[in-house]
Enzyme design. Sequence first.
Site, PDB file in Angstrom:
ATOM      1  N   GLN A   1     -40.575 101.930 -50.773  1.00  0.00           N
ATOM      2  CA  GLN A   1     -41.436 103.071 -51.083  1.00  0.00           C
ATOM      3  C   GLN A   1     -42.902 102.698 -50.862  1.00  0.00           C
ATOM      4  OE1 GLN A   1     -40.603 105.144 -54.720  1.00  0.00           O
ATOM      5  NE2 GLN A   1     -42.284 106.546 -54.397  1.00  0.00           N
ATOM      6  N   PHE A   2     -43.402 103.000 -49.661  1.00  0.00           N
ATOM      7  CA  PHE A   2     -44.782 102.652 -49.328  1.00  0.00           C
ATOM      8  C   PHE A   2     -45.776 103.424 -50.184  1.00  0.00           C
ATOM      9  CE2 PHE A   2     -44.410 106.431 -46.776  1.00  0.00           C
ATOM     10  CZ  PHE A   2     -45.704 106.937 -46.686  1.00  0.00           C
ATOM     11  N   THR A   3     -45.378 104.574 -50.739  1.00  0.00           N
ATOM     12  CA  THR A   3     -46.318 105.385 -51.516  1.00  0.00           C
ATOM     13  C   THR A   3     -46.749 104.710 -52.812  1.00  0.00           C
ATOM     14  OG1 THR A   3     -44.548 106.646 -52.588  1.00  0.00           O
ATOM     15  CG2 THR A   3     -45.470 107.558 -50.548  1.00  0.00           C
TER      16      THR A   3
END
Length: 148
Positions: free
Chosen positions: A78-80
Amino acid sequence: MKAVIQRGRNASVTVENKVTGEIDNGLVVLLGVTHEDTEEDAKYLADKIVNLRIFEDEEGKMNLSLKDIGGQMLSISQFTLYGDTRKGRRPNFMNAAKPGPANELYESFNSFVKDQEISVETGAFGEMMDVQLTNVGPVTLILESKDR
């Protein structure tokens, strides 16, 4: 590296209407990677998460680890998690690692968890995913490898 971990039951991740990973009992881990992260960060977080005592013992006290209960892990990239919302109204994702290096460290993290004899199910790196879980407790913690 940053991880959001949740005690989970009946958790799954779906990509394009196909379940790519599911667990019955254990931890759901959302994992973000930033530019400075290394294999050492992946190894540190894998060990920390697998051995973190956040499951109840017979007396109802958080005293058991994922390893102790024989639980599973649902690992989702999850890059966010590295979204910066301090300026403006749209997150800036400049702190998230580029896809190639991020995927390598995500896979390393999963390998380090498997090395500790934990079953790991995954999402699909870089894809739009639907995540479902029953958060038990609820228990949700945030860990960062750079905080040690």
